[in-house]
Write an enzyme that holds these catalytic residues in place. Structure first.
Site, mmCIF file in Angstrom:
data_model
loop_
_atom_site.group_PDB
_atom_site.id
_atom_site.type_symbol
_atom_site.label_atom_id
_atom_site.label_comp_id
_atom_site.label_asym_id
_atom_site.label_seq_id
_atom_site.Cartn_x
_atom_site.Cartn_y
_atom_site.Cartn_z
ATOM 1 N N GLY A 127 35.461 29.370 17.320
ATOM 2 C CA GLY A 127 36.584 29.954 16.151
ATOM 3 C C GLY A 127 35.958 29.391 15.079
ATOM 4 N N TYR A 128 34.947 30.028 14.333
ATOM 5 C CA TYR A 128 34.404 29.611 13.161
ATOM 6 C C TYR A 128 34.689 30.962 12.031
ATOM 7 C CZ TYR A 128 31.163 25.972 14.041
ATOM 8 O OH TYR A 128 30.636 24.499 14.331
ATOM 9 N N SER A 129 34.328 32.020 12.440
ATOM 10 C CA SER A 129 34.469 33.074 11.102
ATOM 11 C C SER A 129 35.829 33.228 11.052
ATOM 12 C CB SER A 129 33.636 34.364 11.405
ATOM 13 O OG SER A 129 32.167 33.878 11.496
ATOM 14 N N GLU A 245 22.312 27.042 17.070
ATOM 15 C CA GLU A 245 22.718 28.341 17.177
ATOM 16 C C GLU A 245 21.625 29.210 16.639
ATOM 17 O OE1 GLU A 245 26.113 31.637 16.141
ATOM 18 O OE2 GLU A 245 26.277 29.725 14.798
ATOM 19 N N ASN A 385 21.087 36.810 7.043
ATOM 20 C CA ASN A 385 19.987 36.626 6.868
ATOM 21 C C ASN A 385 19.735 36.321 5.011
ATOM 22 O OD1 ASN A 385 19.390 36.994 9.386
ATOM 23 N ND2 ASN A 385 17.852 38.498 9.138
ATOM 24 N N GLU A 386 20.512 36.944 4.585
ATOM 25 C CA GLU A 386 20.714 36.747 2.811
ATOM 26 C C GLU A 386 20.951 35.497 2.690
ATOM 27 O OE1 GLU A 386 20.899 41.128 4.023
ATOM 28 O OE2 GLU A 386 22.016 39.448 4.619
#
Length: 399
Positions: A127-129, A245, A385-386
């Site tokens: 439960g992060y994003s 991760e 990736n940005e």
């Protein structure tokens, strides 16, 4: 740096190969190699086999039930598993929340959760994003308000991978709304089965699969003893977890296995009466991928060697994440081109593990569209990736 395996490491590789040959179920390996749909039961069955061998918890200290392996041994094991067609171990319990509990948790938390993770009693999700906090994770809004012996949690998490199967979720929540963004965040363990007020809704991805979800919390009561680490210090736990991760996302072993399969396909597919692998443009792209993969593997081994010497991955994790995910996307694109017009049809029934055919085109083409679309996510999740490039520019270039 010595990148050659020692005699002991080569012996260990042979031991791993023997174990996989004897213990990896053939039906699961076939699904993985043919990119068929894996069910929850397939993942749990394989994890139980690994745990019985004592090989499930690669990143845990031995005293908690881990392997005690060196970073080189872990690298060998993961590479051999990918080549043999072993499914990826569900990372959220074993490789993510467990290291956090080991480092920051109480003894009671370690005694309760770690054995359950090893036995696959719990299926964890992350439960992060949130809708407004993805790569900028510190912008999360889900609130946890202390009320006696409980926190009352309200908010929403999104892109929750395999949350439809989960009975446990580890969450970042905001416990001090007046603090700076990275402060005032806490790390909670929440029981999804026993807690009232949790709703899981599916998000169907581009490939038509139910892989991710959104999770809603409405006045969910969470015992205070489920707080990991100190209140308002959860960002420390979050950063520690993300290092595991991002390094794992590189997928060197998976890319090597996929490249070997791609070469086989390119030898079999014909273009103008010749094998596809002899077509100059395709051959050049294939060579580029192979060179990039060799470079990625060397970078990964350097990171592993540094860890062996006691170092902690820093910007290297970001390098590996960028290189690994872009390479895996390029391989799926080459598979799509190898399939030609047979990559256009997408029939979900062909992805079922018990599908016997007939296939619309070559058997390898059945999963091409699904994987191509699904792998667009690789350069986004785990910190886009940005964002990783921003981390590199700050940590290495000082910009």
């Amino acid at each position: 740096m010595d990148i050659n395996y020692t005699p002991e490491e080569r012996a260990f590789r042979d031991e791993v190969r023997g174990f996989l040959n004897d213990k990896l179920p053939a039906d699961i390996a076939r699904k993985v190699k043919e990119h068929k749909r894996l069910g929850k039961e397939d993942t749990v069955r394989w994890q139980k086999i690994l745990n019985e061998q004592g090989w499930l918890a690669l990143h845990w200290p031995k005293e908690y039930g881990g392997t005690g392996w060196s970073p080189i041994q872990k690298h060998i094991f993961e590479e051999e598993c990918a080549e043999a067609g072993a499914p990826t171990v569900l990372p959220f319990g074993v490789n993510m929340v467990a290291p956090v509990i080991i480092k920051f948790g109480t003894q009671e938390q370690k005694d309760h959760y770690l054995p359950r993770i090893l036995r696959s009693d719990d299926w964890w999700c992350q439960g992060y994003s949130e809708p407004g906090a993805g790569s900028d994770l510190a912008g999360l809004k889900t609130r946890a308000v202390r009320d006696g012996d409980h926190y009352i949690v309200n908010g929403q998490k999104t892109w929750t991978t395999l949350g439809q199967h989960a009975n446990m979720i580890f969450c970042l929540v905001r416990t001090d709304p007046d603090a700076k963004k990275q402060e005032g965040i806490s790390f909670l363990l929440i029981d999804m089965e026993k807690s009232e007020g949790i709703t899981v809704r599916p998000l169907i991805t581009l490939d038509g699969e139910h892989e991710v979800n959104e999770v809603f919390f409405d006045d969910v009561k969470v015992p205070v003893e489920n707080l990991v680490g100190e209140e308002n210090k959860g960002w420390t736990c979050a950063k520690y977890l993300l290092t595991f991760e991002r390094t794992g996302i590189a997928g060197v072993g998976a890319s090597k296995a996929a490249l070997a399969h791609l070469k086989q396909v390119a030898r079999e597919q014909q273009v103008n009466g010749k094998p596809l692998i002899e077509e100059p443009h395709f051959r050049a792209r294939l060579a580029d991928v192979e060179m990039e993969l060799m470079s990625l593997e060397m970078t990964n081994l350097r990171t592993v060697a540094a860890a062996e010497a006691g170092g902690v991955p820093g910007a290297e994790s970001s390098f590996l994440k960028i290189m690994g995910t872009e390479l895996r996307q390029e391989i799926t694109d080459l598979f799509r081109r190898a399939a030609g017009p047979h990559a256009l049809p997408f029939l979900p029934e062909e992805m079922a593990g018990d599908f016997e055919g007939p296939y619309v085109g070559p058997e390898f083409a059945a999963s091409v569209a699904s994987r191509y679309f699904n792998f667009r996510k690789l350069s986004i999740f785990g910190g886009s990736n940005e964002i990783q490039k921003n981390i590199i520019s700050k940590m290495i270039l000082g910009l």
